[in-house]
Enzyme design. Structure first.
Site, PDB file in Angstrom:
ATOM      1  N   SER A 179       0.796  -1.225   0.000  1.00 32.55           N
ATOM      2  CA  SER A 179       0.000   0.000   0.000  1.00 32.55           C
ATOM      3  C   SER A 179       0.830   1.276   0.000  1.00 32.55           C
ATOM      4  O   SER A 179       0.392   2.292  -0.518  1.00 32.55           O
ATOM      5  CB  SER A 179      -0.957  -0.001   1.190  1.00 32.55           C
ATOM      6  OG  SER A 179      -0.259  -0.182   2.410  1.00 32.55           O
ATOM      7  N   HIS A 207      -5.225  -3.012  -2.921  1.00 33.43           N
ATOM      8  CA  HIS A 207      -4.806  -2.056  -3.961  1.00 33.43           C
ATOM      9  C   HIS A 207      -4.686  -2.677  -5.347  1.00 33.43           C
ATOM     10  O   HIS A 207      -4.291  -2.003  -6.292  1.00 33.43           O
ATOM     11  CB  HIS A 207      -3.485  -1.395  -3.561  1.00 33.43           C
ATOM     12  CG  HIS A 207      -3.617  -0.604  -2.303  1.00 33.43           C
ATOM     13  ND1 HIS A 207      -4.065   0.704  -2.293  1.00 33.43           N
ATOM     14  CD2 HIS A 207      -3.440  -0.955  -1.013  1.00 33.43           C
ATOM     15  CE1 HIS A 207      -4.122   1.131  -1.045  1.00 33.43           C
ATOM     16  NE2 HIS A 207      -3.748   0.143  -0.246  1.00 33.43           N
ATOM     17  N   LYS A 239     -11.662   1.103  -2.241  1.00 32.53           N
ATOM     18  CA  LYS A 239     -10.557   1.640  -3.050  1.00 32.53           C
ATOM     19  C   LYS A 239     -10.927   1.540  -4.532  1.00 32.53           C
ATOM     20  O   LYS A 239     -11.683   2.351  -5.012  1.00 32.53           O
ATOM     21  CB  LYS A 239      -9.271   0.930  -2.663  1.00 32.53           C
ATOM     22  CG  LYS A 239      -8.870   1.392  -1.258  1.00 32.53           C
ATOM     23  CD  LYS A 239      -7.773   0.622  -0.595  1.00 32.53           C
ATOM     24  CE  LYS A 239      -7.553   1.233   0.795  1.00 32.53           C
ATOM     25  NZ  LYS A 239      -6.933   0.323   1.733  1.00 32.53           N
TER      26      LYS A 239
HETATM   27  C1  LIG Z   1      -7.005   0.151   3.141  1.00 37.11           C
HETATM   28  C2  LIG Z   1      -6.434  -1.165   3.471  1.00 37.11           C
HETATM   29  C3  LIG Z   1      -7.057  -2.016   4.372  1.00 37.11           C
HETATM   30  C4  LIG Z   1      -8.238  -1.583   5.198  1.00 37.11           C
HETATM   31  O1  LIG Z   1      -9.398  -1.563   4.452  1.00 37.11           O
HETATM   32  P1  LIG Z   1     -10.618  -0.654   4.953  1.00 37.11           P
HETATM   33  O2  LIG Z   1     -11.789  -1.157   4.214  1.00 37.11           O
HETATM   34  O3  LIG Z   1     -10.244   0.753   4.607  1.00 37.11           O
HETATM   35  O4  LIG Z   1     -10.714  -0.851   6.422  1.00 37.11           O
HETATM   36  C5  LIG Z   1      -6.532  -3.279   4.549  1.00 37.11           C
HETATM   37  N1  LIG Z   1      -5.424  -3.672   3.893  1.00 37.11           N
HETATM   38  C6  LIG Z   1      -4.785  -2.871   3.031  1.00 37.11           C
HETATM   39  C7  LIG Z   1      -3.566  -3.371   2.329  1.00 37.11           C
HETATM   40  C8  LIG Z   1      -5.254  -1.591   2.802  1.00 37.11           C
HETATM   41  O5  LIG Z   1      -4.596  -0.775   1.985  1.00 37.11           O
END
Ligand SMILES: *Cc1c(COP(=O)(O)O)cnc(C)c1O
Length: 389
Positions: A179, A207, A239
């Protein structure tokens, strides 16, 4: 006796001293490449809404229709009376999309990761995590009570050496696309190493899903890995999908186990059904509109090349996350502030989110950006960096 919590205020001062103080910016517009902040229009380069779906008219409409049909609140957890036809349909569509037997919705990715790891492991078991894994994966591992071991970043050999010695059920856990760095995990090698030692591999593709792979199937599509290779696949919906929530996909036994045992599934309210309807609309766009992925790739490469030409330190990323390594936290914040003054929102990422001394600007792209946005950002970066020297 000292006053209780008397260390809080000095500790805040400490955080500020180190250039690590965090604060929020108030956004007055919908998500997109243009945001309104303090009445000023800025170009957004820090969102995870990679495909530009957070405010897409079809997604918005599905949300509104969903709210008309189901209302706003889901009333309870999935296991009581909160599991709507919308949730169920989305789970079936996500299973088909990822080529897995089943999928299970969670309210957030953070909760999915904590729930899955602690449902699968306990004392006497062992979890192996890439040292650059997302905080929620690390927290899940720690909370599970299993023996916790970090391996060197993207290093299957280091993982193998550690796996050999471990007792009990073994779970290898990794980000698919990292990330804060944007690089891909070496999933073929990790899957081979895990299988050899009878371990399961869990991939968090927050991602990659929607963004990587010809059909948006993410990192497992990119490497062509099946449910047998990656028994636990986790994805987020806030995302690339532009909505909210998360899911875990895998075998019947995995999903049924999670329904019985994942505490962050059992003991929380289901996400609103209207959000599930919005995600169903967004999934259709993810599958159908590969131009979004193609464009994202072109924009990211254009930026990367331009940044290299400016002598900036780019990282080993082939994704829509293109960090510029700065090092010093305060300097990263200063550059980010100067960019904001110039009309660009780029976030400075500092420890403890990234290792000490590796503060960076995390530049992310959206399928809604145009080449001129990239070029304008590069121009601004060139001017600011020249001014800082
Ligand atoms: C954003 C993210 C999460 C958390 O997801 P949310 O739905 O925002 O709680 C978990 N793992 C990774 C790698 C992330 O980038």
């Amino acid at each position: 006796m000292a006053h209780p919590f008397s260390q809080l205020a000095p500790s805040l001062d400490d955080i500020a001293q180190q250039g690590l103080y965090r604060s929020r910016r108030i956004i007055e517009s919908p998500q997109g490449i243009n945001l309104e902040i303090d009445g000023k229009n800025i170009v957004n380069f820090c969102s995870n809404d990679y495909l530009g779906l957070a405010n897409h008219p079809d997604v918005l409409n599905a949300f509104k229709t969903g709210a008309d049909r189901y209302g706003v609140g889901s009333g309870s957890a999935h296991l009581i009376c909160g599991h709507s036809a919308a949730h169920h349909a989305l789970e079936e569509e996500l299973a088909a999309f990822t080529g897995r037997d089943r999928a299970l919705l969670f309210s957030t990715g953070y909760m999915a990761n904590i729930g899955v790891i602690s449902a699968l492991l306990g004392r006497g078991d062992a979890v192996f995590e890439d040292r650059l894994n997302h905080a929620s994966l690390l927290d899940g591992g720690l909370l599970s009570g299993a023996r916790f071991k970090r391996y060197a970043h993207a290093d299957a050999a280091d993982l193998s050496a550690n796996l050999e010695k471990a007792p009990g059920n073994k779970l290898v856990v990794t980000d698919g696309v990292f990330s804060m760095d944007g690089d891909f995990a070496p999933l073929n090698e990790l899957a081979t190493a895990a299988k050899k030692q009878g371990a399961w591999l869990m991939v968090d593709d927050a991602h990659g899903l929607g963004v990587i792979g010809e059909y948006g199937g993410g990192i497992v599509e990119h490497y062509g890995l099946s449910q047998d290779d990656v028994p636990v696949l986790m994805g987020t919906l806030g995302k690339g999908f532009g909505t909210f929530g998360a899911f875990v996909a895998g075998s019947e036994v995995l999903i049924e186990t999670l329904i019985q045992k994942a505490r962050t599934y059992v003991y929380t309210t289901a996400l609103p059904a209207a959000v599930a309807e919005a995600t169903r609309a967004s999934l259709k766009i993810v599958i159908a509109e590969s131009w979004r992925r193609d464009k994202l790739k072109k924009l990211s490469e254009r930026f990367r090349l331009g940044a290299e030409q400016l002598g900036l330190q780019v990282m080993a990323s082939s994704s829509a996350i293109q960090p510029i390594l700065i090092g010093d936290s305060q300097r990263a914040v200063d550059i980010s502030n100067a960019l904001l003054d110039a009309g660009f929102l780029v976030s400075a990422i500092r420890p403890p989110t990234v290792p000490q001394g590796s503060a960076r600007l995390r530049v992310t792209f959206s399928a809604l950006h145009e080449e001129q946005h990239v070029d304008r950002l590069l121009d601004a970066l060139a001017k600011i960096i020249a001014g800082c020297k």
